[in-house]
Design a protein around this motif. Sequence first.
Motif, PDB file in Angstrom:
ATOM      1  N   GLY A 187      62.830 -16.863   2.487  1.00 35.40           N
ATOM      2  CA  GLY A 187      61.607 -16.352   3.090  1.00 35.40           C
ATOM      3  C   GLY A 187      61.512 -16.676   4.573  1.00 35.40           C
ATOM      4  O   GLY A 187      61.054 -15.849   5.373  1.00 35.40           O
ATOM      5  N   THR A 188      61.945 -17.885   4.962  1.00 40.11           N
ATOM      6  CA  THR A 188      61.945 -18.255   6.379  1.00 40.11           C
ATOM      7  C   THR A 188      62.847 -17.338   7.173  1.00 40.11           C
ATOM      8  O   THR A 188      62.497 -16.885   8.276  1.00 40.11           O
ATOM      9  CB  THR A 188      62.402 -19.713   6.537  1.00 40.11           C
ATOM     10  N   LEU A 189      64.012 -17.039   6.627  1.00 38.03           N
ATOM     11  CA  LEU A 189      64.959 -16.161   7.322  1.00 38.03           C
ATOM     12  C   LEU A 189      64.407 -14.745   7.442  1.00 38.03           C
ATOM     13  O   LEU A 189      64.536 -14.101   8.494  1.00 38.03           O
ATOM     14  CB  LEU A 189      66.292 -16.163   6.574  1.00 38.03           C
ATOM     15  N   LEU A 190      63.762 -14.240   6.394  1.00 35.80           N
ATOM     16  CA  LEU A 190      63.160 -12.910   6.453  1.00 35.80           C
ATOM     17  C   LEU A 190      62.059 -12.845   7.507  1.00 35.80           C
ATOM     18  O   LEU A 190      61.947 -11.866   8.256  1.00 35.80           O
ATOM     19  CB  LEU A 190      62.597 -12.533   5.088  1.00 35.80           C
ATOM     20  N   ALA A 191      61.240 -13.887   7.554  1.00 35.07           N
ATOM     21  CA  ALA A 191      60.165 -13.913   8.536  1.00 35.07           C
ATOM     22  C   ALA A 191      60.719 -13.953   9.959  1.00 35.07           C
ATOM     23  O   ALA A 191      60.249 -13.223  10.848  1.00 35.07           O
ATOM     24  CB  ALA A 191      59.266 -15.122   8.288  1.00 35.07           C
ATOM     25  N   LEU A 192      61.738 -14.803  10.192  1.00 33.19           N
ATOM     26  CA  LEU A 192      62.324 -14.891  11.523  1.00 33.19           C
ATOM     27  C   LEU A 192      62.968 -13.570  11.926  1.00 33.19           C
ATOM     28  O   LEU A 192      62.896 -13.164  13.095  1.00 33.19           O
ATOM     29  CB  LEU A 192      63.363 -16.011  11.553  1.00 33.19           C
ATOM     30  N   ASP A 193      63.586 -12.895  10.978  1.00 34.74           N
ATOM     31  CA  ASP A 193      64.199 -11.601  11.294  1.00 34.74           C
ATOM     32  C   ASP A 193      63.146 -10.581  11.705  1.00 34.74           C
ATOM     33  O   ASP A 193      63.305  -9.855  12.692  1.00 34.74           O
ATOM     34  CB  ASP A 193      64.980 -11.104  10.082  1.00 34.74           C
ATOM     35  N   ALA A 194      62.030 -10.528  10.968  1.00 40.53           N
ATOM     36  CA  ALA A 194      60.965  -9.592  11.329  1.00 40.53           C
ATOM     37  C   ALA A 194      60.378  -9.924  12.693  1.00 40.53           C
ATOM     38  O   ALA A 194      60.090  -9.033  13.509  1.00 40.53           O
ATOM     39  CB  ALA A 194      59.875  -9.626  10.260  1.00 40.53           C
ATOM     40  N   ILE A 195      60.220 -11.217  12.953  1.00 40.24           N
ATOM     41  CA  ILE A 195      59.692 -11.637  14.254  1.00 40.24           C
ATOM     42  C   ILE A 195      60.667 -11.290  15.358  1.00 40.24           C
ATOM     43  O   ILE A 195      60.286 -10.789  16.431  1.00 40.24           O
ATOM     44  CB  ILE A 195      59.390 -13.145  14.233  1.00 40.24           C
ATOM     45  N   TRP A 196      61.956 -11.541  15.125  1.00 41.08           N
ATOM     46  CA  TRP A 196      62.948 -11.299  16.172  1.00 41.08           C
ATOM     47  C   TRP A 196      63.060  -9.817  16.508  1.00 41.08           C
ATOM     48  O   TRP A 196      63.246  -9.448  17.669  1.00 41.08           O
ATOM     49  CB  TRP A 196      64.306 -11.844  15.750  1.00 41.08           C
ATOM     50  N   ARG A 197      62.928  -8.963  15.506  1.00 46.83           N
ATOM     51  CA  ARG A 197      62.968  -7.525  15.792  1.00 46.83           C
ATOM     52  C   ARG A 197      61.806  -7.128  16.693  1.00 46.83           C
ATOM     53  O   ARG A 197      61.940  -6.239  17.536  1.00 46.83           O
ATOM     54  CB  ARG A 197      62.921  -6.737  14.481  1.00 46.83           C
ATOM     55  N   ARG A 198      60.678  -7.807  16.528  1.00 41.84           N
ATOM     56  CA  ARG A 198      59.529  -7.525  17.402  1.00 41.84           C
ATOM     57  C   ARG A 198      59.761  -8.091  18.805  1.00 41.84           C
ATOM     58  O   ARG A 198      59.444  -7.441  19.812  1.00 41.84           O
ATOM     59  CB  ARG A 198      58.272  -8.132  16.783  1.00 41.84           C
ATOM     60  N   VAL A 199      60.319  -9.289  18.877  1.00 40.30           N
ATOM     61  CA  VAL A 199      60.569  -9.928  20.166  1.00 40.30           C
ATOM     62  C   VAL A 199      61.607  -9.155  20.971  1.00 40.30           C
ATOM     63  O   VAL A 199      61.476  -8.992  22.191  1.00 40.30           O
ATOM     64  CB  VAL A 199      61.034 -11.382  19.944  1.00 40.30           C
ATOM     65  N   ALA A 200      62.652  -8.682  20.303  1.00 37.66           N
ATOM     66  CA  ALA A 200      63.767  -8.042  20.999  1.00 37.66           C
ATOM     67  C   ALA A 200      63.537  -6.564  21.275  1.00 37.66           C
ATOM     68  O   ALA A 200      64.451  -5.895  21.783  1.00 37.66           O
ATOM     69  CB  ALA A 200      65.046  -8.215  20.172  1.00 37.66           C
ATOM     70  N   ASN A 201      62.358  -6.050  20.962  1.00 36.68           N
ATOM     71  CA  ASN A 201      62.065  -4.636  21.218  1.00 36.68           C
ATOM     72  C   ASN A 201      61.973  -4.396  22.723  1.00 36.68           C
ATOM     73  O   ASN A 201      61.051  -4.880  23.374  1.00 36.68           O
ATOM     74  CB  ASN A 201      60.753  -4.250  20.539  1.00 36.68           C
ATOM     75  N   PRO A 202      62.911  -3.646  23.317  1.00 35.61           N
ATOM     76  CA  PRO A 202      62.880  -3.464  24.774  1.00 35.61           C
ATOM     77  C   PRO A 202      61.720  -2.611  25.257  1.00 35.61           C
ATOM     78  O   PRO A 202      61.425  -2.589  26.449  1.00 35.61           O
ATOM     79  CB  PRO A 202      64.232  -2.787  25.049  1.00 35.61           C
ATOM     80  N   ARG A 203      61.049  -1.938  24.352  1.00 34.59           N
ATOM     81  CA  ARG A 203      59.924  -1.083  24.751  1.00 34.59           C
ATOM     82  C   ARG A 203      58.607  -1.852  24.816  1.00 34.59           C
ATOM     83  O   ARG A 203      57.582  -1.287  25.193  1.00 34.59           O
ATOM     84  CB  ARG A 203      59.786   0.083  23.767  1.00 34.59           C
ATOM     85  N   ASP A 204      58.624  -3.104  24.407  1.00 34.58           N
ATOM     86  CA  ASP A 204      57.379  -3.882  24.362  1.00 34.58           C
ATOM     87  C   ASP A 204      57.657  -5.289  24.872  1.00 34.58           C
ATOM     88  O   ASP A 204      57.766  -6.240  24.095  1.00 34.58           O
ATOM     89  CB  ASP A 204      56.836  -3.912  22.933  1.00 34.58           C
ATOM     90  N   ARG A 205      57.765  -5.449  26.175  1.00 30.74           N
ATOM     91  CA  ARG A 205      58.029  -6.745  26.785  1.00 30.74           C
ATOM     92  C   ARG A 205      56.705  -7.452  27.069  1.00 30.74           C
ATOM     93  O   ARG A 205      55.831  -6.911  27.735  1.00 30.74           O
ATOM     94  CB  ARG A 205      58.801  -6.573  28.094  1.00 30.74           C
ATOM     95  N   ARG A 206      56.580  -8.667  26.546  1.00 31.22           N
ATOM     96  CA  ARG A 206      55.403  -9.498  26.821  1.00 31.22           C
ATOM     97  C   ARG A 206      55.759 -10.931  26.468  1.00 31.22           C
ATOM     98  O   ARG A 206      56.746 -11.195  25.797  1.00 31.22           O
ATOM     99  CB  ARG A 206      54.202  -9.024  26.023  1.00 31.22           C
ATOM    100  N   LYS A 207      54.931 -11.864  26.933  1.00 31.45           N
ATOM    101  CA  LYS A 207      55.163 -13.268  26.606  1.00 31.45           C
ATOM    102  C   LYS A 207      54.873 -13.496  25.125  1.00 31.45           C
ATOM    103  O   LYS A 207      53.806 -13.119  24.629  1.00 31.45           O
ATOM    104  CB  LYS A 207      54.271 -14.172  27.462  1.00 31.45           C
ATOM    105  N   ARG A 208      55.839 -14.150  24.456  1.00 37.11           N
ATOM    106  CA  ARG A 208      55.691 -14.409  23.027  1.00 37.11           C
ATOM    107  C   ARG A 208      56.155 -15.825  22.710  1.00 37.11           C
ATOM    108  O   ARG A 208      57.022 -16.374  23.388  1.00 37.11           O
ATOM    109  CB  ARG A 208      56.505 -13.418  22.195  1.00 37.11           C
ATOM    110  N   LEU A 209      55.584 -16.384  21.664  1.00 39.51           N
ATOM    111  CA  LEU A 209      56.013 -17.683  21.145  1.00 39.51           C
ATOM    112  C   LEU A 209      56.280 -17.540  19.660  1.00 39.51           C
ATOM    113  O   LEU A 209      55.457 -16.986  18.928  1.00 39.51           O
ATOM    114  CB  LEU A 209      54.934 -18.746  21.381  1.00 39.51           C
ATOM    115  N   VAL A 210      57.436 -18.044  19.234  1.00 43.03           N
ATOM    116  CA  VAL A 210      57.817 -18.039  17.823  1.00 43.03           C
ATOM    117  C   VAL A 210      57.788 -19.492  17.341  1.00 43.03           C
ATOM    118  O   VAL A 210      58.532 -20.332  17.852  1.00 43.03           O
ATOM    119  CB  VAL A 210      59.215 -17.426  17.612  1.00 43.03           C
TER     120      VAL A 210
END
Length: 590
Positions: A422-445
Amino acid sequence: MKLRRTPPALSTMAHPGALRVGARTLAFPGGVAASFAVTGYPREVGAGWLEPLLTYPGRLDVSLHVEPIPQAVAAMRLRRQLARLESASRSDAEHGRLADFATEAAADDATDLAASLARGHGRLFTVGLYLTVHAATEQELEAEVERIQALAASLLLDAQPTTFRALQGWVTSLPLATDALRLRRSFDTTALAAAFPFTSPDLAAPAGDTTVLYGMSGSGVVLWDRFAQDNHNSVVLARSGAGKSFFTKLETLRLLYQGVEVAVVDPEDEYARLARAVGGTHLRLGAAGVRWNPLDLPARGGPHDDVLARRAMFLQTLVATMVGQPLSAQARAALDAAVLAAYACAGITRDPKSWTSPAPLLADLVAQLAVSTSGAELAAQLAPYVTGSYRELFDGPTTTAPSGHLIVFSLRDLPDEVKSVGTLLALDAIWRRVANPRDRRKRLVVVDEAWLLMREAEGARFLFRMAKAARKHWAGLAVVTQDAADLLGSDLGQAIVANAASQILLRQAPQAIGAVGDAFGLSEGERQFLLTAERGEALMVAGSASRVAFQVVASDAESALITSDPAELVHLEPAEATFTLFDDEEGDPL
């Protein structure tokens, strides 16, 4: 604006007649006080020049009254001041008198200030600085007054007693925003900013627009901006009950104030109340009716991204974590072929136009593995996640899309055997959001209880890759764990620590202090501090030169939102359970 150091003892005043006013002192039922007004200042000051007064060991109230001067009025006053100074200099020259260097220095300062105001680089303020010292008896007050005057003189401050205005001086020091003395001096923006001790001298680091209050130290206020450092990552290490989750939730809340998007992997459902209070998205993986499809493709990727290939590579890491061991080369080849076949059956190919089709499920992937000779054994190992005890999470399409300014993945409802998955699935979903080049903003994971992932080889590698690449996507990774051995006992864990510009250590267990001390280069005194630290006391480590011990400070409202202490939670009213989540791109309710 007022800056106060200690609250006055208003509760000691039993009735109006309990206050006796003298020429220079005030007598209360529980003590006496004397006030001073600062009328003279040094020509130049450094940052935090009021620090000695604010850290005075006795009871001293420091009150700073600030009032902005309108730009037009400030310009007119400067012109008049320059005219007087220039006139005095010319008069001295015409009469053959020696030059007055103090006048020339004042003229130069006024000229520089006028130029700064004209360019819009600063403003003028009227500032009043007042001191009120308290003591139990008249004799003690005399000694305290002498020490305060000596301290003020060492700072080149001229502190004059408020003779025959003792009551007005005391009232001016109260938190009433009332200046009854009006003994003011003009300050520019730079000098006024230096008067505020909002940085600790022990922590030299740049600050930006996302600066967060961490707490109080013996030398001032500890402010930190993780996004102004070389990288934006942090590591928080502490034994259970030391306050690491409280500190992390407090920083999360204060970063939300600054507009930073935060995503949390929460093993114990400690962030649920915070998510409800701020209108965040709360995903309870493992709860009844909650489904998560690891084969989902992102809505859109970068212009040159092969989203399908990236998903196939992540599934290699996920399956290795599911089966609890690294995959052989043969198993990897079979899994890659099965992934592509499962997507092809769902009508998804490498053509980006097909990526909007519904994604296949984990059961479809296992079915493709089962028909392959080399993948049959791997399909049997994945059976618990498809037809066995762990199937509920993966038995259908994803029920809730992660979006919003605060996203919390709660893992408490997952069995312990599946929490690393579950931790890995959550991190993957978060990382896909963080690495989206169309939506750059300050983020904390935030990865709370990171030891759950560090004990798995593939999970540790995934966390390491995120720590290395987060800065490139304007994101920071906060690793929080109570098991220092799992983090520091491996090369990948030590690499994660090395890639964290912010390192916060709270109370440590005696069994772990050796490894922690060696990893962070702690002195013997710092080790003893961490062994005896009270709850909420922490050591901030930012390189070899910047270290400061501080006490985490939260307001009552913040503490009510983030506390996990059962003794405190039992007295709190239940938080409102109904709220609306909005998609941050379309603005429609989810």
